[in-house]
Design an enzyme around this catalytic site. Structure first.
Site, short mmCIF file in Angstrom:
data_model
loop_
_atom_site.label_atom_id
_atom_site.label_comp_id
_atom_site.label_asym_id
_atom_site.label_seq_id
_atom_site.Cartn_x
_atom_site.Cartn_y
_atom_site.Cartn_z
CE LYS A 22 -1.69 1.92 3.89
NZ LYS A 22 -1.66 3.34 4.17
CG ASN A 23 2.19 2.90 3.69
OD1 ASN A 23 0.99 3.33 3.47
ND2 ASN A 23 2.49 2.73 4.65
CB CYS A 117 -5.13 6.45 9.88
SG CYS A 117 -5.86 5.08 9.10
CG ASP A 307 2.65 1.66 9.50
OD1 ASP A 307 2.18 2.42 10.47
OD2 ASP A 307 2.89 1.91 8.24
NE ARG A 400 -8.50 5.11 4.74
CZ ARG A 400 -8.48 5.89 5.87
NH1 ARG A 400 -7.66 6.12 6.80
NH2 ARG A 400 -9.43 6.83 5.56
N1 EPU Z 1 6.76 14.40 10.77
C1 EPU Z 1 6.83 15.65 11.27
N2 EPU Z 1 6.79 16.64 10.26
C2 EPU Z 1 6.46 16.29 9.00
C3 EPU Z 1 6.45 14.95 8.58
C4 EPU Z 1 6.47 14.02 9.73
O1 EPU Z 1 7.06 16.33 12.56
O2 EPU Z 1 6.49 16.95 8.05
C5 EPU Z 1 6.65 13.34 12.02
C6 EPU Z 1 5.52 12.68 12.31
O3 EPU Z 1 4.52 13.40 13.15
C7 EPU Z 1 5.99 11.28 12.97
C8 EPU Z 1 7.29 11.11 12.14
O4 EPU Z 1 7.61 12.41 11.72
O5 EPU Z 1 6.24 11.66 14.34
C9 EPU Z 1 7.17 10.10 10.85
O6 EPU Z 1 6.18 10.67 10.13
P1 EPU Z 1 6.10 10.26 8.64
O7 EPU Z 1 6.17 11.27 7.79
O8 EPU Z 1 7.26 9.13 8.26
O9 EPU Z 1 4.85 9.56 8.51
P2 EPU Z 1 3.79 9.55 7.24
O10 EPU Z 1 4.79 9.86 5.78
O11 EPU Z 1 2.70 10.58 7.54
C10 EPU Z 1 3.84 6.94 6.75
C11 EPU Z 1 3.21 5.85 6.46
C12 EPU Z 1 2.17 5.43 7.75
C13 EPU Z 1 3.46 4.96 8.86
C14 EPU Z 1 4.49 6.10 8.85
C15 EPU Z 1 5.52 5.93 9.67
C16 EPU Z 1 2.36 6.12 4.06
C17 EPU Z 1 1.36 6.84 3.12
N3 EPU Z 1 2.04 6.23 5.41
O12 EPU Z 1 3.31 8.02 7.20
O13 EPU Z 1 1.56 4.20 7.50
O14 EPU Z 1 2.80 4.85 9.88
O15 EPU Z 1 5.06 6.55 7.38
O16 EPU Z 1 6.18 4.66 9.33
O17 EPU Z 1 3.51 5.68 3.69
C18 EPU Z 1 -0.29 2.97 7.73
O18 EPU Z 1 0.02 2.42 6.66
O19 EPU Z 1 -1.24 2.44 8.40
C19 EPU Z 1 0.33 4.39 7.87
C20 EPU Z 1 -0.20 5.03 8.72
#
Ligand code: EPU
Length: 421
Positions: A22-23, A117, A307, A400
């Site tokens: 998915k990701n 989410c 995750d 999802r």
């Molecule tokens: N963060 C910031 N600022 C930013 C971006 C992130 O402070 O601009 C912080 C977040 O608050 C968090 C950490 O950095 O504490 C990591 O966040 P990240 O940006 O890596 O998460 P994401 O890209 O929003 C993706 C996955 C999530 C998964 C996280 C961590 C996708 C679409 N989503 O989210 O997947 O939990 O990386 O590995 O790739 C899921 O699949 O259920 C899911 C939520």
């Protein structure tokens, strides 16, 4: 409302084939916006996040065909729209990848803030910082982000992320692929889906190196061309089935996996007493459901994935002894499922970033609600190991990200059905 009804207590046996990640696919589909010509993308899971993204892209003028199950041919050559449909964008998290892709292709974008989410505050300041450093003028409100070229135009540069962010790493890679000059991204995320996106873009003519390390280098090219690409298997879907077998007991061959991606999950399950056998592209899991306590700290890849936090917590809930689970990516993630698990008899105490899980003899069936995707998957696992009947509500969260969950579990011998009013 749709829900799953699960009669627990049956060990899982047989084999399950893992779908495309998915990701990864939610980054690769927006990446097709950067490409002139058709992209044939294989191993695409049929999940609601993918369906929403395809609707968004089609609404922007992309031509989309599905010649066979799991294959999408997408051609964004004729797209001119830089304002994707707001309502659809708000339905999912990864729609924020449209920002980077549109900035790279058109130098501008107007994208609603994403939904998805909401298990924690999920800022996008690092994405915005990246766009600004690439030369974009950014207007961010409570409801949308507007990007256009700043006074000096768009230009590759050196960017150091303040926090390791999967989303920011991907968004910067997307934009920088077609922005002139070299972008060097330090403190980049290293998840398998980052590497997969780089491999997709490179197959289409991009010049990205270092994906999977702390430093990703992107040399902007003039254009990308069409091609064929197969998405990697889903690390978290595989981990979820592994945890399900560990918790409910049984003997299952998990097929279409990359064992290297599973190492930290495998190690934890082995510590808990589960037998794990690695093959080239499959993993066999054997469990007698008599698990031992363990300690887990979630971390960015190659650490134990956040995750998988909820799924391993379910395994801990009936393990002998006291387990400790520390969340270091999203502190509030426990609240999405621990209360529900407690209503099934689990003994979990949360203090800040750490959950202390005191193993109990047995979970008991109850009616519980999914509050996010992985929390929902964990409740399904809890239902499989519990005695009696469990009803999991709010399953749109689960759908999802898990393709054919009911069919796959049923084939393993589980008693689970999807009910709709
Ligand atoms: N963060 C910031 N600022 C930013 C971006 C992130 O402070 O601009 C912080 C977040 O608050 C968090 C950490 O950095 O504490 C990591 O966040 P990240 O940006 O890596 O998460 P994401 O890209 O929003 C993706 C996955 C999530 C998964 C996280 C961590 C996708 C679409 N989503 O989210 O997947 O939990 O990386 O590995 O790739 C899921 O699949 O259920 C899911 C939520």
């Amino acid at each position: 409302m749709a829900r799953y009804e699960i009669h627990g207590g049956t060990p899982l046996r047989g084999s399950v084939t893992i779908s495309g990640a998915k990701n990864a696919v939610v980054a690769i589909l927006p990446a097709a916006l950067l490409v002139n010509g058709p992209c044939r993308i294989e191993n695409v899971p049929d999940i609601s996040d993918v369906r929403i993204l395809l609707d968004i892209l089609q609404g922007m003028g992309a031509s989309i065909e599905k010649p066979e199950p799991g294959v999408v041919v997408i051609d964004c050559t004729r797209v001119t729209q830089t304002r994707p449909d707001e309502k659809l964008v708000r339905k999912m998290r990864a729609s924020y990848y449209l920002m980077g892709a549109l900035l790279g292709r058109f130098g501008k974008a107007h994208v609603a803030l994403p939904g998805g989410c909401n298990f924690a505050s999920r800022p996008i300041d690092q994405h915005i910082k990246g766009f600004e450093m690439l030369g974009a003028a950014v207007e961010e409100t409570d409801t949308y982000v507007d990007l256009r070229p700043g006074k000096e135009g768009l230009q590759g540069t050196r960017i150091n992320l303040d926090v390791v962010s999967v989303g920011a790493t991907i968004n910067i890679m997307l934009a920088a692929s077609l922005i002139p000059g070299q972008t060097i991204l330090d403190n980049a995320a290293k998840e398998p889906h980052i590497v997969d996106l780089a491999n997709f873009l490179n197959t289409m003519g991009a010049r990205i190196s270092g994906a999977g390390t702390d430093t990703v280098k992107i040399r902007g090219v003039n254009s990308l061309h069409g091609g064929t690409y197969a998405v990697i298997p889903d690390q978290i879907e595989a981990g979820t089935y592994m945890a399900a077998v560990a918790a409910a007991g049984g003997n299952v061959l998990v097929k279409n996996v990359i064992p290297k991606h599973m190492e930290c999950i495998t190690t934890k399950l082995q510590e808990m007493g589960v037998k794990v056998f690695n093959y080239d592209d499959a993993i066999r899991i054997q469990s007698n459901a008599q698990l031992r306590k363990t300690t887990v700290k979630t971390r960015p890849y190659p650490g134990f994935p956040t995750d998988m936090q909820a799924q391993i917590c379910v395994c801990m809930s009936c393990a002998a002894g006291v387990s400790r689970l520390t969340e270091s990516v999203y502190e509030t993630r426990f609240f999405g499922y621990c209360t529900e698990l407690q209503s099934m008899g689990a003994n979990i105490q949360i203090a800040g970033k750490t959950a202390t899980v005191i193993g109990v003899e047995q979970l008991y069936g109850a009616t519980v609600a999914a509050h996010d995707l992985r929390a929902g998957a964990a409740l399904v696992i809890a239902g499989l190991m519990a005695s009696g009947t469990t009803v999991v509500e709010n399953i749109h969260f689960i759908e999802r990200g898990y393709e054919n969950l009911v069919e796959k579990l049923t084939a393993l011998g589980a008693s689970i059905r999807r009910l709709e009013d």
